[in-house]
Design a protein around this motif. Structure first.
Motif, PDB file in Angstrom:
ATOM      1  N   SER A 121       5.039   0.211   9.948  1.00 15.77           N
ATOM      2  CA  SER A 121       4.144  -0.289   9.027  1.00 15.77           C
ATOM      3  C   SER A 121       3.475  -1.641   9.420  1.00 15.77           C
ATOM      4  O   SER A 121       4.152  -2.425  10.162  1.00 15.77           O
ATOM      5  N   SER A 168       2.992  -1.449   4.180  1.00 17.07           N
ATOM      6  CA  SER A 168       2.732  -0.155   3.540  1.00 17.07           C
ATOM      7  C   SER A 168       4.145   0.548   3.674  1.00 17.07           C
ATOM      8  O   SER A 168       4.772   0.389   4.385  1.00 17.07           O
ATOM      9  N   ALA A 203       0.860  -0.975  -0.012  1.00 16.04           N
ATOM     10  CA  ALA A 203      -0.065   0.145   0.111  1.00 16.04           C
ATOM     11  C   ALA A 203       0.761   1.334   0.094  1.00 16.04           C
ATOM     12  O   ALA A 203       2.249   1.109   0.330  1.00 16.04           O
TER      13      ALA A 203
END
Length: 542
Positions: free
Chosen positions: A404, A348, A45
């Motif tokens: 993350s 992410s 992401a």
């Protein structure tokens, strides 16, 4: 009449032919056990907050990620670099970004990677793997030159990070650009998943049961806030409660889940990226509903609260749509019988962003928020909520910028279901981990310029079996003047503009609210010396 010697030679030849055939098959087909090795899908992401997903305490609907977490592992202390391009460089090389010239530092200028910093697909190919890239790139060089056999989505060569609802034309091996796959036409999150699924279909057609590495790099939920109307409608009114209440609700859920055990950080009310539009420019170019700082929700006007709630609804819609497209990829893997032996990673590239800028196609103040004609950013108030319970945002080396989520799912290889792993790890660990899974050894790449240094990363495969199985002597950060180093439970960080080191005990204070530097000057000295020693080593390697 055959002699005894002739008969013996014939018998020997009969025995030798199968050996030659077996050797020929081995050399022609690659590693003999390649088909048994796991496939790898890494899903990234862009600018998604640590606590956005439901399985990390968020209220955003992410049923597919939640299911992967329930049937796999969640790492609670996984770290990025705090910014998109250095994180991606770490991920695919196994080196820190400054170590390979993918970010600046004193004595190192950002540029192209040295020859020895090869990408992961180049290391996997000799092991019989085929590699494919779908989505954002943001690494020097091209995906194809880096070992990917198929690639689409790189900036200016397909979709890009300034728009979600339109793209430039492209073809690949006769395959045309994805058409209008939604009621609103093209949407890049859907198109990226389309391409990934198409890659997997073509892989099966041309390479059968050979293992694959599929890198899926979504642009969502990076600004601009663009989402499909029905996805936005699902969150209508949900965020009128404001970011302060959402933060506290997330924090409560995260503690209950065991994700965190630290205080809820205070909002940094005046800290925003230096390149943000100034408050007056935001009012003039966006409107009176915009809020330039992470102030108390109750201090906003009714107009600001309504506008800010709408922005977070769009952000949530972007995450939910990404989750749905991940679900399509998972469903394809199930349909072709590859799901059980595919290691799926989700992370992410950095924390949620406090940026507030306008670029790309510009912003039409009369356009519906979330539409192609709008250009909105999440901003510092909701970014603080997305990074709950940590401080600061993307770009900083505080926990809000570098923490993350990391989900790992592999039915055939991970017995644990729904467990947490608290081992601190970093994106530099991903490439060595994938090599370990592929049955290869991480060795320094040798080029005409010599051999590269060992990777600072380690394989996290041992953590698949138990918590506390991996360790680093140190984890290191540097980005645009911000610096940090973590050694055990101690983290030393330096914020640009402050001019001094801050020391935190991560075992009790991951929210970084209690600076202990004055109490432990010797530790500050030894850790700051180690930070510099690591940087000096990068300079020497280059």
């Amino acid at each position: 009449m055959e002699t005894d010697r002739t008969m013996a030679n014939k018998q020997a030849n009969k025995q030798f032919v199968p050996i030659l055939a077996a050797l020929a098959i081995m050399f022609l087909a690659g590693p003999a056990d390649a088909a048994a090795r796991p496939n790898v899908v890494f899903i990234m992401a862009d600018d998604m907050g640590y606590s956005d997903a439901g399985c990390y305490g968020g209220e955003v609907g992410t049923p597919n990620l939640d299911q992967l977490a329930a049937d796999g592992l969640r790492f609670t202390q996984c770290y990025s670099t705090g910014r998109c391009w250095p994180s991606r460089g770490c991920l695919l090389t196994g080196y820190y970004a400054q170590q390979i010239r993918r970010d600046n530092a004193a004595g190192i200028r950002k540029g192209n990677r040295p020859d020895w910093a090869v990408l992961l697909p180049e290391r996997l190919a000799p092991l019989g793997y085929h590699s494919y890239h779908s989505g954002k790139w943001h690494i020097d060089g091209s995906p194809i030159k880096g070992g990917f056999e198929r690639s689409w989505g790189a900036q200016r060569k397909g979709c890009d990070w300034d728009r979600f609802f339109n793209t430039k034309s492209w073809t690949e091996d006769g395959i045309k650009a994805p058409g209008a796959r939604t009621d609103e036409g093209y949407y890049s999150t859907v198109a990226i998943a389309d391409h990934a699924i198409q890659c997997l279909k073509l892989h099966r057609k041309h390479h059968g049961s050979a293992p694959f590495f599929q890198y899926v790099a979504f642009y969502s939920p990076h600004f601009p806030l663009h989402a499909l109307k029905d996805d936005i409608a699902a969150y209508a009114g949900k965020y009128r409660v404001g970011w302060d209440k959402v933060r506290r609700q997330r924090w409560d859920r995260m503690k209950e889940m065991g994700i965190v055990d630290c205080p809820l950080s205070e909002r940094d009310e005046r800290v925003v990226p230096g390149w943000n539009l100034k408050p007056e420019a935001l009012r003039n170019q966006i409107g009176p509903g915009e809020a330039p700082f992470a102030v108390a929700w109750g201090s906003l006007t009714d107009e600001q609260q309504a506008f800010q709630a709408r922005k977070m609804a769009i952000h949530a819609a972007m995450v939910t749509r990404m989750d749905a497209e991940i679900g399509r990829i998972v469903e394809h893997l199930k349909q072709v019988g590859e799901f059980d032996n595919t290691v799926i990673f989700f992370a992410s590239d950095n924390g949620a962003s406090a940026e507030q800028i306008i670029r790309g196609d510009g912003h039409d103040k009369s356009a519906a928020p979330g539409s192609a004609e709008s250009y909105l950013c999440l901003g510092p108030g909701w970014s603080t909520a997305a990074n709950t319970p940590f401080r600061l945002h993307k770009h900083w080396n505080h926990e809000g910028g570098i923490s993350s989520p990391l989900i790992v799912h592999w039915p055939k290889g991970i017995d644990a279901r729904g467990e947490l792993r608290r081992d601190p790890c970093h994106f530099i660990d991903i490439a060595p981990t994938v090599m370990d899974l592929a049955g290869g050894e991480w060795t320094s790449a040798k080029t005409d310029g010599g051999a590269g240094p060992p990777s600072p990363g380690v394989s996290i495969v041992p953590a698949f079996q138990r918590d506390g199985a991996i360790a680093h002597d140190a984890l290191w950060w540097c980005h645009q003047g911000h610096r940090a180093i973590r050694m055990g439970d101690w983290k030393l960080t330096w914020r640009t503009g402050r001019g001094e080191w801050e020391l935190y005990d991560m075992s009790t204070d991951r929210s970084e609210m209690n600076d202990l530097s004055a109490k432990h000057p010797d530790r500050v000295k030894s850790m700051s010396d180690e930070w510099q020693r690591i940087l000096d080593g990068f300079i020497e390697d280059l």
